[in-house]
Write an enzyme that holds these catalytic residues in place. Structure first.
Site, short mmCIF file in Angstrom:
data_model
loop_
_atom_site.label_atom_id
_atom_site.label_comp_id
_atom_site.label_asym_id
_atom_site.label_seq_id
_atom_site.Cartn_x
_atom_site.Cartn_y
_atom_site.Cartn_z
N ARG A 112 130.57 -6.91 -35.64
CA ARG A 112 129.44 -7.55 -34.82
C ARG A 112 129.97 -8.11 -33.49
O ARG A 112 130.71 -8.79 -33.63
CB ARG A 112 129.04 -8.39 -35.62
N ASP B 63 129.25 -7.33 -29.01
CA ASP B 63 128.76 -6.82 -27.65
C ASP B 63 128.79 -5.25 -27.72
O ASP B 63 128.11 -4.43 -27.15
CB ASP B 63 129.21 -7.60 -26.46
N ALA C 55 133.64 -8.91 -26.98
CA ALA C 55 132.90 -10.10 -27.44
C ALA C 55 132.66 -9.88 -29.02
O ALA C 55 131.18 -9.93 -29.28
CB ALA C 55 131.54 -10.57 -26.61
N GLU D 8 137.39 6.51 -21.07
CA GLU D 8 136.96 5.71 -22.64
C GLU D 8 135.57 6.31 -22.76
O GLU D 8 134.86 6.83 -22.26
CB GLU D 8 137.25 4.30 -22.40
N ASP E 191 139.24 6.08 -7.89
CA ASP E 191 139.15 6.66 -9.47
C ASP E 191 137.87 7.07 -10.01
O ASP E 191 137.88 7.97 -10.87
CB ASP E 191 139.88 5.39 -10.23
#
Ligand code: NAP
Length: 273
Positions: free
Chosen positions: A146, A148, A183, A121, A45
């Site tokens: 807020r 990662d 996260a 993406e 891919d």
């Protein structure tokens, strides 16, 4: 029918590429590296992502076919021992063209607005730890993020990074984009929605980072580092990517094979009569 070929560069992919050229020549297919009708990618891919970006200026005019040198992929759905069958079909059959939505990303700085297309993406992270950015949906403030990072994916990219961070898998016939959190910090002071959000084609989201935050930006496998970004606007692109389908391989079968594995006896047993 003119084809171009891109391989991953490892010895198996190079060997298969040579085999492909030999078979194609025998069947009368013409290689044309600059204006092909079909782009064949041999590898995985990730190789198809590279092929997509190499031919991004001709995305409306080409159709992609992927050959996987390992396990079956989402974009690479031909196996290495099926090259002869693929070439034969390419020489004799008009393929079905399947079109998948793409993501349009506009990065606005003080000086310019740059526009990009993603097949999988767009990923945003901070170079300095926690990313702080406001998310607006349809020009209305939605949340202050807020954490990662933020991943905005296409339906066909929803099985990539998006899935690893808990996003939903979206069928590529749906014209949508998905915003997923990496996260996020959630406590009494900071709050985000916490689940991924799916927007239809006529909606858009703007990500507004803190002024002068140094950002790490990924578009598929391509990365750049930028500072002074005022906003990043994400929409479902007008353009689509086209795949040449010489045989059916339904999306949900690919999802099952990639993530669950197939146990045909058991599944057959439970099939409704
Ligand atoms: P890579 O880090 O070498 O490979 C990432 C893996 O993602 C490979 O196994 C690749 O499959 C697979 N992949 C790519 N597109 C996919 C899709 N649409 N659905 C399911 N799996 C997919 O990077 P790369 O090969 O250059 O690919 C870049 C992509 O990696 C990004 O677009 C992102 O989706 C993905 N990624 C995932 C994570 C994560 O899951 N934590 C983190 C960063 C990036 P093949 O082995 O067939 O090439």
């Amino acid at each position: 029918m003119k084809y171009a070929l891109l391989d991953r560069g490892d010895s198996l992919s190079r060997e298969l590429a040579e085999q492909f050229h030999a078979l194609a020549q025998y069947k009368g297919l013409k290689e044309d590296a600059s204006s092909p009708d079909v782009v064949v990618s041999i590898g995985g891919d990730g190789t198809l992502l590279q092929a997509f970006h190499r031919f991004i200026d001709r995305v409306q005019d080409v159709a992609f076919v992927g050959v996987h040198t390992g396990h079956l992929g989402f974009y690479a759905d031909w196996k290495k021992n099926e090259l002869a069958q693929l070439v034969d079909l390419m020489a004799t059959t008009e393929p079905q063209k399947v079109s998948y939505p793409l993501l349009r990303i506009q990065i606005v700085t003080d000086d310019e607005t740059r526009s990009f297309l993603a097949l999988n993406e767009f990923t945003l992270k901070s170079m300095e730890g926690t990313l702080v950015a406001q998310l607006n949906v349809n020009d209305e403030p939605f949340e202050m993020f807020r954490g990662d990072g933020i991943v905005v994916s296409t339906p066909s990219g929803s099985t990539g990074y998006n899935k690893s961070i808990g996003g939903a898998i979206i069928h590529p016939s749906l014209e949508a984009l998905q915003i997923a959190e990496i996260a996020s910090i959630n406590n009494r002071v900071y709050r985000t929605l916490g689940s991924s959000v799916i927007l239809p084609k006529h909606h858009h989201c703007d990500i507004v980072p803190e002024p002068d935050e140094p950002l790490s930006i990924w578009i598929d496998h391509l990365t750049m580092q930028l500072q002074g970004v005022r906003s990043i606007i994400c929409t479902v692109a007008e353009d689509k990517v086209h795949f040449a389908r010489y045989r059916p391989f339904p999306f949900w079968n690919r999802v099952r094979e990639a993530f669950i594995g197939s146990n045909p006896d058991e599944l057959e047993h439970k099939r409704p009569k």
